[in-house]
Enzyme design. Structure first.
Site, mmCIF file in Angstrom:
data_model
loop_
_atom_site.group_PDB
_atom_site.id
_atom_site.type_symbol
_atom_site.label_atom_id
_atom_site.label_comp_id
_atom_site.label_asym_id
_atom_site.label_seq_id
_atom_site.Cartn_x
_atom_site.Cartn_y
_atom_site.Cartn_z
ATOM 1 N N LYS A 182 0.864 -1.185 0.000
ATOM 2 C CA LYS A 182 0.000 0.000 0.000
ATOM 3 C C LYS A 182 0.902 1.238 0.000
ATOM 4 C CE LYS A 182 -1.841 2.908 2.774
ATOM 5 N NZ LYS A 182 -1.810 4.090 1.897
ATOM 6 N N GLU A 257 9.179 0.944 11.131
ATOM 7 C CA GLU A 257 10.263 1.909 10.846
ATOM 8 C C GLU A 257 9.619 3.286 10.956
ATOM 9 O OE1 GLU A 257 13.063 0.351 10.311
ATOM 10 O OE2 GLU A 257 12.464 -1.593 9.535
ATOM 11 N N CYS A 291 13.362 11.048 7.514
ATOM 12 C CA CYS A 291 13.157 10.578 8.889
ATOM 13 C C CYS A 291 14.416 10.659 9.737
ATOM 14 C CB CYS A 291 12.647 9.141 8.866
ATOM 15 S SG CYS A 291 13.669 8.064 7.847
ATOM 16 N N GLU A 391 9.177 16.061 15.847
ATOM 17 C CA GLU A 391 9.596 15.925 14.451
ATOM 18 C C GLU A 391 8.827 16.949 13.607
ATOM 19 O OE1 GLU A 391 8.318 12.413 12.200
ATOM 20 O OE2 GLU A 391 10.333 12.284 11.367
HETATM 21 P P1 NAD Z 1 1.912 8.322 8.182
HETATM 22 O O1 NAD Z 1 2.179 7.521 9.392
HETATM 23 O O2 NAD Z 1 0.901 9.387 8.263
HETATM 24 O O3 NAD Z 1 1.466 7.367 6.964
HETATM 25 C C1 NAD Z 1 2.276 6.300 6.526
HETATM 26 C C2 NAD Z 1 1.419 5.288 5.793
HETATM 27 O O4 NAD Z 1 0.504 4.708 6.719
HETATM 28 C C3 NAD Z 1 0.583 5.862 4.657
HETATM 29 O O5 NAD Z 1 0.581 4.964 3.574
HETATM 30 C C4 NAD Z 1 -0.805 5.964 5.284
HETATM 31 O O6 NAD Z 1 -1.839 5.881 4.328
HETATM 32 C C5 NAD Z 1 -0.806 4.738 6.180
HETATM 33 N N1 NAD Z 1 -1.750 4.799 7.311
HETATM 34 C C6 NAD Z 1 -2.203 5.894 7.960
HETATM 35 N N2 NAD Z 1 -3.064 5.538 8.943
HETATM 36 C C7 NAD Z 1 -3.148 4.186 8.916
HETATM 37 C C8 NAD Z 1 -3.860 3.224 9.684
HETATM 38 N N3 NAD Z 1 -4.658 3.585 10.683
HETATM 39 N N4 NAD Z 1 -3.707 1.910 9.395
HETATM 40 C C9 NAD Z 1 -2.882 1.521 8.400
HETATM 41 N N5 NAD Z 1 -2.189 2.396 7.618
HETATM 42 C C10 NAD Z 1 -2.300 3.712 7.893
HETATM 43 O O7 NAD Z 1 3.327 8.926 7.717
HETATM 44 P P2 NAD Z 1 3.649 9.905 6.520
HETATM 45 O O8 NAD Z 1 3.192 11.275 6.864
HETATM 46 O O9 NAD Z 1 3.229 9.295 5.244
HETATM 47 O O10 NAD Z 1 5.258 9.848 6.511
HETATM 48 C C11 NAD Z 1 6.067 10.632 7.320
HETATM 49 C C12 NAD Z 1 6.545 9.861 8.530
HETATM 50 O O11 NAD Z 1 7.235 8.674 8.127
HETATM 51 C C13 NAD Z 1 7.548 10.645 9.356
HETATM 52 O O12 NAD Z 1 7.274 10.478 10.713
HETATM 53 C C14 NAD Z 1 8.880 9.995 8.995
HETATM 54 O O13 NAD Z 1 9.874 10.158 9.964
HETATM 55 C C15 NAD Z 1 8.470 8.561 8.829
HETATM 56 N N6 NAD Z 1 9.454 7.809 8.038
HETATM 57 C C16 NAD Z 1 10.221 6.852 8.656
HETATM 58 C C17 NAD Z 1 11.183 6.162 7.932
HETATM 59 C C18 NAD Z 1 12.090 5.126 8.571
HETATM 60 O O14 NAD Z 1 12.760 4.394 7.848
HETATM 61 N N7 NAD Z 1 12.153 5.035 9.883
HETATM 62 C C19 NAD Z 1 11.337 6.428 6.569
HETATM 63 C C20 NAD Z 1 10.530 7.391 5.985
HETATM 64 C C21 NAD Z 1 9.583 8.077 6.723
#
Ligand code: NAD
Length: 488
Positions: A182, A257, A291, A391
């Protein structure tokens, strides 16, 4: 725009299930916006829970044949996918730049080639790493035998859609699992292009499936599906906790992650030019939407003024512009929502007493009439400030000063994130001691943002749980250990 990019963006886009594109006249649509121009560049049909179920079924049916292939045969498929990416290198780089706003220099120099390397690394690794380990136990012939799990689900964020896709799914595929993906609603294009390449490269039907749509529908259904054998989530800590709870409730093993708020400690003997260059690059790379970037700059009080001068000079010199222009150093934020988040944080931080050493402003670079552009910012103040603790996910850092190593470490550990930190000093004994003592998955010396295959990358505490990527351990993460024993 390249002809292949135009053709892809104007083609019907939706979920990819069992090597079929699922397209319906009545589907809900996500309009995909180029953040440099705010124009719609593609329309993607959103999948439904029924699509997710169909994708899991397809992956489940494909699993026996895929897992029965030899490691060499699966590696052959992965190398063919790498060849396909190389043959479409410019197109996929352009698609990623248009979707996320990141610079073409970055997509061509980092994202795309590093993704190709991921396929080749795990393809070759899977041919050499043993799946069985003999156990030395008295009066017993025993071994650990490792088998793939089955259907693995992947949920990805919007900031590095193509890289994270490959870092996530490639080790799982190499180990013999099938995958359901997804992508983020905001940036699904490189994932869908990758699915087209997989189709053209004749990856067997059902091995790789993509279901587009929202987290609350598709992501949630994935974590509740009875045939889902493993879930990997990359995204915010807040959503990660929810997914961990849902998967835990269903006893589905889950890798998380998550977000970060990296610290960089700059000692008085550091090469200040190097530290300024590394840290200004850290917050402008992908417009700070990274991140693991360093956004807490903890600098020895004796060099804080000199460091501030150097780093602000570098940040002011960054050329902000359209991602496709070769001389652009920093593109826009990926969305207006994310730009507004950064603006709000800067206002709140200053309302709580922080001072702006460099004010971040929404702007229109020359030649860009619209777009979610924003200049870098640097605040300073105390460590109770919201901009030090949370963050922000933009081109923004927060500078504090320290008196001695203990003070620096106290500041590093004053928050719960534990993804990536760095230490800048010429004293290698101190560098290694500080790096050893910083509670994070990744601790870098005289550099920030260090990635290589073979170097495990993951987070601890608020930044992640249960895994990491990019190493032999990641490959073994997608193999379930079971023991076989015969008393003698
Ligand atoms: P997010 O958590 O809002 O969304 C991530 C994904 O989860 C999206 O595909 C979203 O549709 C899905 N999602 C949202 N709610 C959900 C639920 N209830 N159940 C299942 N799936 C759900 O994050 P974002 O805004 O897309 O990305 C930014 C964040 O990602 C930042 O916090 C960043 O630090 C983190 N990040 C971490 C890494 C790592 O390797 N640690 C890498 C990249 C980004």
């Amino acid at each position: 725009m390249l002809e292949d990019t135009k053709a892809f963006l104007s083609s019907p886009l939706g979920s990819f299930i069992n090597n079929q594109w699922v397209l319906r006249d009545d589907a809900a649509i996500s309009e995909i916006i180029d953040p440099c121009t705010t124009e719609t560049i593609a329309s993607v049909q959103r999948g439904t829970e029924a699509d997710l179920n169909a994708a899991v079924d397809a992956a489940n049916e494909a699993f026996p044949a895929w897992s029965a292939l030899s490691a060499d045969e699966r590696a052959g498929h992965l190398h063919r996918l790498a060849d396909a990416l190389e043959a479409n290198f410019d197109t996929i780089a352009e698609i990623e730049t248009l979707d996320v706003g990141k610079t073409i220099t970055n997509t061509k120099g980092f994202d795309i080639p590093f993704g190709v390397d991921c396929l080749r690394y795990f393809a070759d690794l899977s041919k050499t790493l043993p799946t069985d380990t003999e156990l030395d136990i008295k009066d017993m012939e025993a071994r650990i035998h490792r088998v793939p799990y089955g259907v693995c689900g992947f949920i990805f964020p919007w900031n590095f859609p193509y890289n994270l896709l490959l870092w996530g799914i490639v080790p799982a595929l190499a180990a013999g699992n099938t995958v359901v993906i997804k992508p983020a609603e905001l940036t699904p294009l490189s994932t869908l292009f990758f699915a087209k390449l997989a189709e053209a490269a004749e990856l067997p039907a059902g091995v790789l499936n993509v279901v587009t749509g929202s987290g609350s529908v598709i992501g949630n259904a994935m974590c509740n599906h009875p045939k889902m054998k493993r879930v990997s989530f990359t995204g915010s800590s807040e959503v990660g906790k929810q997914i961990g709870a849902t998967c835990g409730g269903n006893l589905i093993p889950c890798k998380l992650e998550l977000g970060g708020k990296g610290a960089a400690v700059v000692f008085e003997d550091a090469d200040l030019d190097l530290a300024a260059e590394q840290l200004s690059a850290a917050i402008t790379f992908n417009t700070g939407q990274v991140c693991c970037t360093a956004t807490r700059w903890i600098v020895h009080e004796s060099v804080a003024d000199a460091f501030t001068q150097k780093v602000t000079d570098l940040l002011k010199a960054v050329k902000i512009g359209h991602g496709l222009q070769e001389d652009t150093g920093m593109g826009p934020m990926a969305s207006e929502k994310q730009r507004q988040t950064v603006v709000d944080y800067l206002q709140k931080g200053q309302a709580q007493g922080a001072t702006a050493l460099l004010a971040g402003e929404c702007l229109r670079p020359e030649g860009c009439e619209k777009g979610y552009f924003m200049s870098p910012s640097l605040l300073t103040g105390d460590i109770d400030n919201i901009c030090f603790k949370e963050e922000i996910f933009g081109p923004s850092a927060y500078l504090t000063t320290f008196t001695d190593e203990a003070d620096a470490m106290k500041q590093v550990h004053s928050i719960e994130y534990g993804l990536a930190n760095s230490v800048f000093t010429q004293d290698m004994e101190r560098a290694n001691r500080v790096a050893n003592n910083m509670a994070a998955g990744n601790n870098w010396i005289n550099a920030h943002n260090v990635f290589a295959y073979g170097l495990p990358y993951g987070g601890v505490n608020l930044s992640g749980l249960g895994g990491g990527v990019n190493s032999p351990e990641t490959y073994y993460d997608y193999l379930r250990p079971q023991t076989v024993a015969r008393p003698l």
